[in-house]
Scaffold this motif. Structure first.
Motif, PDB file in Angstrom:
ATOM      1  N   SER A 305       0.844  -1.191   0.000  1.00  0.00           N
ATOM      2  CA  SER A 305       0.000   0.000   0.000  1.00  0.00           C
ATOM      3  C   SER A 305       0.884   1.248   0.000  1.00  0.00           C
ATOM      4  O   SER A 305       1.894   1.308   0.686  1.00  0.00           O
ATOM      5  CB  SER A 305      -0.896   0.016   1.240  1.00  0.00           C
ATOM      6  N   GLY A 306       0.465   2.240  -0.793  1.00  0.00           N
ATOM      7  CA  GLY A 306       1.239   3.471  -0.862  1.00  0.00           C
ATOM      8  C   GLY A 306       2.405   3.404  -1.820  1.00  0.00           C
ATOM      9  O   GLY A 306       3.104   4.403  -2.025  1.00  0.00           O
ATOM     10  N   SER A 307       2.634   2.231  -2.435  1.00  0.00           N
ATOM     11  CA  SER A 307       3.758   2.140  -3.383  1.00  0.00           C
ATOM     12  C   SER A 307       3.279   1.540  -4.696  1.00  0.00           C
ATOM     13  O   SER A 307       2.823   2.266  -5.578  1.00  0.00           O
ATOM     14  CB  SER A 307       4.921   1.340  -2.776  1.00  0.00           C
ATOM     15  N   GLY A 341       7.840  -1.863   0.639  1.00  0.00           N
ATOM     16  CA  GLY A 341       8.757  -0.895   0.037  1.00  0.00           C
ATOM     17  C   GLY A 341       8.424  -0.631  -1.409  1.00  0.00           C
ATOM     18  O   GLY A 341       7.271  -0.434  -1.769  1.00  0.00           O
ATOM     19  N   TRP A 342       9.467  -0.661  -2.250  1.00  0.00           N
ATOM     20  CA  TRP A 342       9.311  -0.396  -3.678  1.00  0.00           C
ATOM     21  C   TRP A 342       8.669   0.969  -3.917  1.00  0.00           C
ATOM     22  O   TRP A 342       7.848   1.160  -4.799  1.00  0.00           O
ATOM     23  CB  TRP A 342       8.499  -1.500  -4.348  1.00  0.00           C
ATOM     24  N   VAL A 353       8.149   5.899   3.819  1.00  0.00           N
ATOM     25  CA  VAL A 353       8.861   4.850   4.533  1.00  0.00           C
ATOM     26  C   VAL A 353       8.731   5.077   6.034  1.00  0.00           C
ATOM     27  O   VAL A 353       8.471   4.147   6.807  1.00  0.00           O
ATOM     28  CB  VAL A 353      10.341   4.793   4.101  1.00  0.00           C
ATOM     29  N   ASP A 354       8.899   6.324   6.477  1.00  0.00           N
ATOM     30  CA  ASP A 354       8.698   6.633   7.890  1.00  0.00           C
ATOM     31  C   ASP A 354       7.283   6.270   8.327  1.00  0.00           C
ATOM     32  O   ASP A 354       7.067   5.734   9.420  1.00  0.00           O
ATOM     33  CB  ASP A 354       8.944   8.120   8.146  1.00  0.00           C
ATOM     34  N   ALA A 412      17.629   4.589   3.512  1.00  0.00           N
ATOM     35  CA  ALA A 412      18.412   3.980   4.583  1.00  0.00           C
ATOM     36  C   ALA A 412      18.132   4.643   5.926  1.00  0.00           C
ATOM     37  O   ALA A 412      18.113   3.973   6.961  1.00  0.00           O
ATOM     38  CB  ALA A 412      19.902   4.068   4.258  1.00  0.00           C
ATOM     39  N   ARG A 413      17.897   5.948   5.940  1.00  0.00           N
ATOM     40  CA  ARG A 413      17.670   6.629   7.221  1.00  0.00           C
ATOM     41  C   ARG A 413      16.429   6.091   7.934  1.00  0.00           C
ATOM     42  O   ARG A 413      16.523   5.636   9.073  1.00  0.00           O
ATOM     43  CB  ARG A 413      17.549   8.146   7.025  1.00  0.00           C
ATOM     44  N   PRO A 414      15.243   6.089   7.292  1.00  0.00           N
ATOM     45  CA  PRO A 414      14.096   5.550   8.030  1.00  0.00           C
ATOM     46  C   PRO A 414      14.189   4.052   8.300  1.00  0.00           C
ATOM     47  O   PRO A 414      13.651   3.566   9.303  1.00  0.00           O
ATOM     48  CB  PRO A 414      12.906   5.883   7.124  1.00  0.00           C
TER      49      PRO A 414
END
Length: 487
Positions: A305-307, A341-342, A353-354, A412-414
């Motif tokens: 979802s969202g991607s 992801g994706w 991502v957060d 990478a940060r989140p």
């Protein structure tokens, strides 16, 4: 207790600077006890709730070489696990291929098993568990449109993907053309799957036996979390309810074979998925619970979802979790998302991502990002005509040279955010700033960045913070209610 230090850095700055070929630094002080299931949560045998967070690793997969001049996978090296450890990852979903395990009927390729074992050991040395995923996309390498064969408009030629060996691919001559290049729309893919569900020429039995042989190889290995029975199975030629039933019947056979093969060792977790429809639209008919009637099963849908869902906001990320949790409750099983992801451009979508990590925290679950590294000749790149463009989901690769260019910082940060890796008893809360629970035992948590974390703790004794590559390892002991808050 409060540890007074400088403010924590949220970004894992050190992790982002680790070169692709950095020397491996084992982080074996992270403990990896055998995992089990307790009260619909993934736990370890010491009684701790374990949040499995990490990435999919497809570098041992057996993808079709649609462009023989460009590798379909990147090499998998020990340094990959070193870099994952700098992000705080504690699990990889390692894609393995039926076509490589059983290249001819009845064979079992021990050289390929040795490569899997090496990956498991390298991951373990870095405090990382492994889920073994029997991966497939569009059935297998052999379901592609032959070169020079045309497809009538508006259909497009299909490409080869991964999964079943050619000898187990029974298309009955159905068309390999696809609608809009969408791999699951190929009639040959659907027909191949239906022959699998119908066990035509015993092909389903071959995969079941292959699972038994693979499980026997790892029956004593606690660093292997368990087995994902089949990635995103196509529903074949049946309606959703019948399709869910026939997928469930395969799961039942595979689980029974795995449990038989594990005798003399111990039972591992079994991850099972709904059909590929869930990954596309966020919901699907589910196999009846009696097919997966085992105390160690984990419901593992892919939450896109969202991607890449057909609709980017229906369901929303949050609604996608609710639907998945409802599915897990049907089986009284833990929820773990084997892929997510994706997302698109990291600068634009890092907030997504957060948002996803916030949802994982809210529901106190884990998941595996897709994916760690995508090679220049990966079928995704071939399908999209991107084989000569830089590839990068989490790791950037120059194409067609294959040179690694480092981590995608916006993702990478989140992905490297702080979290409790193993918490005694039951976790009652996980947020962006801390966590709480009730139980007795050893507490382990990860904090990214170079600055020593500034923590308030209650109910935690013998607390220690050790700086490691990419961040900090927190270890303590609890005996009852506890809380840890980061400032």
């Amino acid at each position: 207790m409060r540890i007074m230090t400088a403010p924590v850095l949220v970004a894992a700055a050190v992790a982002l600077q680790v070169p692709a070929q950095a020397a491996a630094t084992p982080t074996s002080d992270w403990t990896l006890p055998r995992l089990t299931v307790t009260d619909s949560s993934i736990t370890d045998v010491t009684g701790r709730t374990v949040l499995l967070r990490g990435a999919n690793v497809n570098q041992l997969n057996d993808y079709a070489e649609n462009d023989p001049a460009i590798p379909a996978t990147a090499p998998l090296e020990r340094a990959d696990f070193t870099r994952m450890a700098t992000l705080g990852f504690n699990v990889v979903r390692l894609t393995v291929a039926w076509s490589a395990l059983e290249p001819t009927p009845g064979a079992f390729d021990m050289a390929y098993v040795a490569r899997i074992r090496e990956a498991v050991n390298d991951a373990k040395d870095h405090g990382i568990y492994t889920v073994l995923d029997m991966h497939q996309d569009a059935w297998g390498k052999a379901v592609g449109t032959p070169p020079g064969e045309a497809c009538p408009a508006p259909l497009k030629p299909g490409i080869g993907w991964d999964g079943a060996p050619a000898w187990a691919t029974i298309t009955d001559g159905w068309s390999t053309c696809t609608l809009g290049g969408i791999r699951e729309t190929s009639p040959a893919v659907a027909r191949s799957f239906q022959n699998f569900y119908d066990d035509t020429q015993g092909i389903q039995g071959h995969l079941v036996n292959t699972w038994a042989r693979l499980a026997a190889e790892f029956k004593d290995e606690p660093a292997v979390v368990g087995y994902d029975l089949l990635n995103e199975p196509n529903p074949g030629l049946r309606d959703p309810i019948t399709a869910a039933d026939q997928i469930g019947r395969y799961y039942q056979r595979a689980i029974a074979a795995i449990r038989q093969a594990e005798q003399g060792g111990f039972a591992h977790l079994v991850f099972f998925e709904p059909s590929a429809i869930w990954s596309a639209i966020g919901v699907d008919a589910l196999p009846p619970p009696h097919y997966v009637n085992d105390p160690l099963v984990v419901f593992a849908p892919h939450l896109y979802s969202g991607s890449i869902n057909v609709s980017s906001e229906i369901p929303s990320i949050e609604e996608g979790f609710r639907l998945a949790l409802d599915g897990a409750a049907r089986y009284r099983a833990p929820l773990w998302t084997g892929e997510w992801g994706w997302f698109g451009a990291p600068d634009a979508d890092a907030d997504q991502v957060d948002r996803f990590v916030d949802a994982m925290n809210k529901h106190r679950i884990g998941g595996a990002w897709w994916s760690w590294t995508q090679a220049c000749g990966d079928p995704h790149a071939v399908r999209d005509g991107n084989t000569h463009k830089p590839q990068g989901n989490l790791n950037k690769i120059d194409c067609p040279s294959g040179e690694q260019l480092g981590l995608v910082e916006g993702f990478a940060r989140p992905l490297s955010r702080a979290y409790p890796r193993a918490a005694p008893g039951a976790l009652t809360e996980v947020t962006a700033t801390g966590f709480a629970g009730t139980g007795t035992g050893r507490l382990e948590a990860w904090y990214p960045g170079t600055a020593r974390p500034d923590l308030d703790t209650a109910g935690v004794t013998d607390l220690g913070l050790t700086q490691i590559d990419g961040g900090w390892r927190m270890i303590g002991n609890t005996a009852g209610a506890y809380r840890v808050t980061q400032h």
